[in-house]
Each structure stands twice: as C-alpha cells, then as structure tokens.
Design a protein around this motif. Structure first.
Motif, PDB file in Angstrom:
ATOM      1  N   THR A  40       0.856  -1.178   0.000  1.00  0.00           N
ATOM      2  CA  THR A  40       0.000   0.000   0.000  1.00  0.00           C
ATOM      3  C   THR A  40       0.897   1.234   0.000  1.00  0.00           C
ATOM      4  O   THR A  40       2.055   1.165   0.448  1.00  0.00           O
ATOM      5  CB  THR A  40      -0.927   0.022   1.221  1.00  0.00           C
ATOM      6  OG1 THR A  40      -0.135  -0.127   2.411  1.00  0.00           O
ATOM      7  CG2 THR A  40      -1.941  -1.106   1.153  1.00  0.00           C
ATOM      8  N   PRO A  41       0.389   2.355  -0.499  1.00  0.00           N
ATOM      9  CA  PRO A  41       1.208   3.570  -0.565  1.00  0.00           C
ATOM     10  C   PRO A  41       1.796   3.945   0.781  1.00  0.00           C
ATOM     11  O   PRO A  41       1.098   3.942   1.796  1.00  0.00           O
ATOM     12  CB  PRO A  41       0.213   4.628  -1.060  1.00  0.00           C
ATOM     13  CG  PRO A  41      -0.797   3.856  -1.837  1.00  0.00           C
ATOM     14  CD  PRO A  41      -0.944   2.557  -1.108  1.00  0.00           C
ATOM     15  N   GLY A  42       3.083   4.218   0.795  1.00  0.00           N
ATOM     16  CA  GLY A  42       3.740   4.632   2.023  1.00  0.00           C
ATOM     17  C   GLY A  42       4.183   3.499   2.911  1.00  0.00           C
ATOM     18  O   GLY A  42       4.785   3.738   3.965  1.00  0.00           O
ATOM     19  N   LYS A  43       3.893   2.285   2.495  1.00  0.00           N
ATOM     20  CA  LYS A  43       4.291   1.131   3.305  1.00  0.00           C
ATOM     21  C   LYS A  43       5.192   0.209   2.502  1.00  0.00           C
ATOM     22  O   LYS A  43       5.161   0.199   1.274  1.00  0.00           O
ATOM     23  CB  LYS A  43       3.056   0.349   3.764  1.00  0.00           C
ATOM     24  CG  LYS A  43       2.217   1.050   4.819  1.00  0.00           C
ATOM     25  CD  LYS A  43       1.143   0.104   5.341  1.00  0.00           C
ATOM     26  CE  LYS A  43       0.350   0.718   6.463  1.00  0.00           C
ATOM     27  NZ  LYS A  43      -0.680  -0.224   6.997  1.00  0.00           N
ATOM     28  N   GLU A  44       5.963  -0.577   3.207  1.00  0.00           N
ATOM     29  CA  GLU A  44       6.786  -1.573   2.540  1.00  0.00           C
ATOM     30  C   GLU A  44       5.918  -2.735   2.079  1.00  0.00           C
ATOM     31  O   GLU A  44       4.855  -2.993   2.638  1.00  0.00           O
ATOM     32  CB  GLU A  44       7.863  -2.082   3.501  1.00  0.00           C
ATOM     33  CG  GLU A  44       8.921  -1.057   3.850  1.00  0.00           C
ATOM     34  CD  GLU A  44      10.060  -1.654   4.637  1.00  0.00           C
ATOM     35  OE1 GLU A  44      11.013  -0.905   4.947  1.00  0.00           O
ATOM     36  OE2 GLU A  44      10.004  -2.848   4.956  1.00  0.00           O
ATOM     37  N   ARG A  45       6.425  -3.415   1.070  1.00  0.00           N
ATOM     38  CA  ARG A  45       5.711  -4.597   0.600  1.00  0.00           C
ATOM     39  C   ARG A  45       5.708  -5.648   1.713  1.00  0.00           C
ATOM     40  O   ARG A  45       6.733  -5.867   2.367  1.00  0.00           O
ATOM     41  CB  ARG A  45       6.400  -5.136  -0.645  1.00  0.00           C
ATOM     42  CG  ARG A  45       5.675  -6.256  -1.337  1.00  0.00           C
ATOM     43  CD  ARG A  45       6.194  -6.436  -2.751  1.00  0.00           C
ATOM     44  NE  ARG A  45       7.638  -6.550  -2.812  1.00  0.00           N
ATOM     45  CZ  ARG A  45       8.327  -6.500  -3.940  1.00  0.00           C
ATOM     46  NH1 ARG A  45       7.715  -6.315  -5.091  1.00  0.00           N
ATOM     47  NH2 ARG A  45       9.645  -6.625  -3.919  1.00  0.00           N
TER      48      ARG A  45
END
Length: 123
Positions: A40-45
């Motif tokens: 998700t945007p702003g988060k790591e995979r």
C-alpha cells in the motif's frame, strides 16, 4: 523469458470476496515455492501467503482464516482466494516465485515477480 502475470483484482465492498490468479510462463514452477505479497502507498511490501512445491502453506496473521492460497501445476498457475475482505486489505498484490527448486515454504528470497494487480476494498 520468465513472466508472472496477476489478474483478478478489482473493487469490492467490505465483506466481499475476490480470487486472484498468477499465471507463469517461460518455465515451470511446479517444483518451486510461490507466494503473494501486497503493498500500500507509504508502506513496505508485506508478505501475504506462500505455497511450496509440496503444497505446504504459510499465511500472514492478518489474513489467516480469510485467505486461501493454492496452485494448479498443470496450468502453471497460483491462486489466492480472498474472503471477508476488509478495507485494510487494499493494496497492489504481487505474485512471486523462487528460482530454486524443492525448498521449504518461505517469506523471503523470491527471484521472480509479477507487475501486480490492484485490490480495493471499500467500507
């Protein structure tokens, strides 16, 4: 040329279901562990689920009991059945595969990646 192509993403209401597919080409992965990740945007995979060549599975705690990973080696395809979806499940879902054969199910060290498919869960 090895390719992993995801499909099945889309927009669904909370509580709904989706089934993702990952079609592999260029080589067979019947002897390899494959997995799903999401971002998700702003988060790591983050890791979602994995399935080994022997069909052993592993799930992230956040999806356990709601998601089911499976594979059809004859079709060189992996699936992710997602039920009871929540808004926090929203993200781009990627499939991945290991290049080494006969390994145990794992949450990392994947060598091949797809382009991703968007899953959006509305509240």
């Amino acid at each position: 040329q090895v390719q992993l192509v995801e499909s099945g993403g889309g927009l669904v209401q909370a509580g709904g279901s989706l089934r993702l597919s990952c079609a592999a080409s260029g080589r067979t992965f019947s002897r390899n562990t494959m997995a799903w990740f999401r971002q998700t945007p702003g988060k790591e995979r983050e890791f979602v689920a994995a399935i080994s060549w022997s069909a052993s599975t592993d799930y992230a705690d956040s999806v356990k009991g709601r998601y089911t990973i499976s594979r059809d080696n004859a079709k060189n395809t992996m699936y992710l059945q997602m039920n009871s979806l929540k808004p926090e499940d929203t993200g781009v879902y990627y499939c991945a595969a290991e290049s080494k054969a006969w390994t145990l199910v794992t949450r990392r060290d994947y060598d091949y990646w797809g382009q991703g498919t968007q899953v959006t869960v509305s509240s």
